[in-house]
Design a protein around this motif. Structure first.
Motif, short mmCIF file in Angstrom:
data_model
loop_
_atom_site.label_atom_id
_atom_site.label_comp_id
_atom_site.label_asym_id
_atom_site.label_seq_id
_atom_site.Cartn_x
_atom_site.Cartn_y
_atom_site.Cartn_z
N ILE A 1 13.28 4.88 -3.66
CA ILE A 1 12.79 6.24 -3.16
C ILE A 1 11.31 5.43 -2.64
O ILE A 1 10.75 4.71 -1.34
CB ILE A 1 12.67 7.02 -3.77
N SER A 2 10.74 4.53 -3.94
CA SER A 2 9.10 3.55 -3.67
C SER A 2 9.70 2.31 -3.03
O SER A 2 8.78 2.46 -2.57
CB SER A 2 8.99 3.35 -5.16
N ARG B 1 -3.70 -1.78 -6.65
CA ARG B 1 -2.36 -3.12 -5.90
C ARG B 1 -2.43 -4.31 -6.94
O ARG B 1 -3.38 -4.85 -7.55
CB ARG B 1 -2.73 -3.12 -4.82
N PRO C 1 2.87 4.83 -1.48
CA PRO C 1 3.60 5.30 -2.72
C PRO C 1 4.36 4.43 -3.91
O PRO C 1 5.94 4.05 -2.88
CB PRO C 1 3.33 6.37 -1.92
N ARG D 1 -4.25 6.80 3.96
CA ARG D 1 -2.92 7.56 3.24
C ARG D 1 -2.81 7.47 1.75
O ARG D 1 -2.96 6.07 0.98
CB ARG D 1 -1.78 7.45 3.73
N HIS D 2 -3.47 8.09 1.15
CA HIS D 2 -3.45 8.59 -0.32
C HIS D 2 -3.37 9.87 -1.50
O HIS D 2 -3.28 11.05 -0.43
CB HIS D 2 -5.19 7.82 -1.16
N PRO E 1 3.06 13.89 -3.42
CA PRO E 1 4.02 13.76 -3.36
C PRO E 1 4.75 14.64 -4.72
O PRO E 1 3.82 14.56 -5.68
CB PRO E 1 4.55 12.67 -3.54
N ILE E 2 5.16 15.80 -4.74
CA ILE E 2 5.72 16.32 -6.05
C ILE E 2 7.46 16.25 -6.85
O ILE E 2 8.42 16.71 -5.62
CB ILE E 2 5.47 18.54 -5.51
N SER E 3 7.74 15.56 -7.69
CA SER E 3 8.99 15.50 -7.90
C SER E 3 9.18 15.69 -8.98
O SER E 3 10.64 15.49 -9.28
CB SER E 3 9.06 13.80 -7.60
N GLU F 1 14.55 7.13 -8.02
CA GLU F 1 13.33 7.22 -7.13
C GLU F 1 12.47 5.66 -6.86
O GLU F 1 11.70 5.46 -7.41
CB GLU F 1 11.68 8.35 -8.09
N PHE G 1 -1.41 13.85 -15.05
CA PHE G 1 -1.70 12.44 -15.68
C PHE G 1 -2.28 12.77 -16.73
O PHE G 1 -2.41 11.58 -17.11
CB PHE G 1 -1.45 11.85 -14.61
N HIS H 1 4.37 6.79 -10.32
CA HIS H 1 3.70 6.47 -11.24
C HIS H 1 2.14 5.10 -11.05
O HIS H 1 2.31 4.66 -11.79
CB HIS H 1 4.15 5.96 -12.86
N ASN H 2 2.84 4.29 -9.26
CA ASN H 2 1.82 3.62 -8.99
C ASN H 2 2.43 2.29 -9.95
O ASN H 2 2.05 1.14 -9.97
CB ASN H 2 0.18 3.48 -9.38
N LEU I 1 10.22 9.29 3.58
CA LEU I 1 8.54 9.45 2.99
C LEU I 1 7.29 9.68 3.39
O LEU I 1 6.49 10.25 3.92
CB LEU I 1 8.61 9.77 1.90
N LEU J 1 0.73 -1.13 0.42
CA LEU J 1 -0.03 0.09 -0.24
C LEU J 1 1.20 0.94 0.04
O LEU J 1 0.56 2.02 0.08
CB LEU J 1 -1.24 -0.15 1.60
C1 LIG Z 1 9.08 8.58 -5.73
C2 LIG Z 1 7.55 9.37 -5.79
C3 LIG Z 1 7.36 10.22 -6.61
C4 LIG Z 1 6.09 10.67 -6.79
N1 LIG Z 1 5.99 11.90 -8.19
C5 LIG Z 1 4.85 12.06 -7.94
C6 LIG Z 1 4.92 13.70 -8.19
O1 LIG Z 1 5.42 14.27 -9.03
N2 LIG Z 1 3.82 13.75 -8.97
C7 LIG Z 1 1.63 13.33 -8.30
O2 LIG Z 1 0.59 13.67 -8.32
N3 LIG Z 1 2.72 12.27 -7.62
C8 LIG Z 1 4.01 11.16 -7.07
N4 LIG Z 1 3.64 10.95 -6.37
C9 LIG Z 1 2.97 10.04 -5.75
C10 LIG Z 1 2.38 8.64 -6.78
O3 LIG Z 1 1.42 8.93 -7.65
C11 LIG Z 1 1.56 7.37 -6.12
O4 LIG Z 1 1.76 7.37 -4.47
C12 LIG Z 1 1.17 6.26 -6.67
O5 LIG Z 1 -0.09 6.49 -7.96
C13 LIG Z 1 -0.12 5.73 -6.00
O6 LIG Z 1 -1.02 6.45 -5.08
P1 LIG Z 1 -1.06 6.43 -3.76
O7 LIG Z 1 -0.36 7.31 -3.59
O8 LIG Z 1 -2.71 7.19 -3.49
O9 LIG Z 1 -1.31 5.00 -2.77
C14 LIG Z 1 5.29 9.52 -6.03
C15 LIG Z 1 5.67 8.56 -5.76
C16 LIG Z 1 6.95 8.90 -5.09
C17 LIG Z 1 6.84 7.34 -4.50
#
Ligand SMILES: Cc1cc2nc3c(=O)[nH]c(=O)nc-3n(C[C@H](O)[C@H](O)[C@H](O)COP(=O)(O)O)c2cc1C
Length: 322
Positions: A59-60, A310, A20, A118-119, A270-272, A56, A214, A23-24, A254, A18
């Motif tokens: 990080i995930s 997932r 993050p 957490r979403h 998160p903003i990357s 990244e 997206f 891009h999932n 994170l 679960l």
């Molecule tokens: C390393 C990393 C970078 C991410 N970058 C972005 C991002 O730039 N913009 C965004 O909207 N979400 C970002 N996310 C969130 C992911 O898109 C999100 O975790 C994933 O789609 C799963 O959805 P959830 O967080 O709701 O479970 C990032 C997550 C991680 C771990």
């Protein structure tokens, strides 16, 4: 001490997924052996264009490692974690043994309770200040994992938003960016990874906040537009160094920060983009400390966001000897 049984550990792995991920993409695999779980990076799920170094991706995976630690804690065991236990196997990111029997602390209980709610939230946030007390908890959460969380003041916040906008424009010009984004946002009703259109969020009517678009490649018909908060709360998560071990550390920090925020009823994004262009990322490095920015997080109060899918355990978990 009897090892934690395989069924209980498989449940912990399910919880860990679960976490993050970029891009999932869910770039992880797990193996249970005795009372131990091994966590692997799945390089076949790396975003080659956006994340050529695999920063990244790690990080995930780090976020999944932290979630697994909590899940094992909730089984009444102390998680004993070794990061990169075998230098000859760089994709073996962590080995976690379910160790001594313990009673989960109030903090473990609170963070674990936040895992399922957490979403990533891409909705407009309220024009409300995040209280200093919550911010202190978030900074302490990052520090517990060996990272630093800094709230951007008004000037640096506007600079970061500007940098994110520049980065987004440069990324769109990077060869293969759209094709890669398209692969992870392709609509498929049975899809168990990637970003579904229900998680895109509305257009920012004033185009102020540089949230990742997206819907760029597969636009959703009649996507609503909305006014986002004028003064977003932005924090920067940084580490002392910039090695693969720091990336895993950043991922654990994170997830600890995001779960702490969820516990405090805060929405998070998160903003990357700004850390995906090396020249832009350099501008976020603190010259006084030399600490490297790993990810930006937007914080605030908002309506709840939808969950993303997932992959099933059968795709990611193996047991016993290799
Ligand atoms: C390393 C990393 C970078 C991410 N970058 C972005 C991002 O730039 N913009 C965004 O909207 N979400 C970002 N996310 C969130 C992911 O898109 C999100 O975790 C994933 O789609 C799963 O959805 P959830 O967080 O709701 O479970 C990032 C997550 C991680 C771990």
């Amino acid at each position: 001490m009897t090892p934690l049984d395989e069924q209980a550990l498989a449940g912990c792995v399910r919880t860990a997924t679960l976490a993050p991920s970029l891009h999932n993409s869910q770039p992880w695999r797990f193996r249970i052996d005795g009372g131990t779980v091994e966590v692997f990076a799945d390089r076949s799920r790396q975003l080659e264009v956006l994340d050529p170094s695999g920063r990244e991706l790690l990080i995930s995976v780090g976020a999944a490692v932290f979630t697994l630690r909590l899940a094992i804690g909730m089984q009444g065991r102390i998680p004993e974690v070794t990061i990169f236990p075998d230098p000859a196997r760089p994709d073996l990111v962590a080995r976690i043994r379910a160790g001594q029997v313990t009673t989960p602390s109030a903090q473990v209980n609170a963070l674990a309770a936040a895992i399922g709610s957490r979403h990533t939230n891409r909705l407009p946030f309220a024009n409300a200040v995040v209280p200093a007390d919550s911010m202190e908890h978030l900074c302490a959460a990052a520090a517990r994992e060996g990272a630093t969380l800094t709230r951007a003041g008004a000037v640096s916040r506007d600079t970061i938003i500007g940098l994110a906008r520049t980065a987004e424009a440069r990324l769109r010009g990077r060869g293969g960016y759209r094709a890669e984004l398209g692969r992870w946002t392709r609509p498929r009703s049975y899809r168990q990874d990637g970003i579904p259109h229900t998680a895109y969020g509305p257009w920012d009517a004033l185009e102020h906040l540089p949230l990742r678009d997206f819907g760029l490649v597969h636009p959703q018909p009649q996507r609503p537009s909305a006014r986002f908060e004028a003064h977003p709360t932005i924090v920067v998560l940084a580490t002392d160094d910039d090695t693969p071990a720091d990336w895993v550390r950043a991922g654990q920090a994170l997830q600890r920060v995001l779960l702490t925020a969820t516990h405090h009823h805060l929405a998070t994004t998160p903003i990357s983009q700004p850390v995906e262009i090396p020249a832009v990322r350099d501008l976020l490095t603190d010259p006084a400390t030399g600490r490297t920015a790993q990810i930006i997080i937007r914080l605030g109060y908002a309506a709840p966001a939808a969950a993303t899918p997932r992959r099933p355990l059968t795709d990611i978990l193996e047991s016993g000897q290799p």
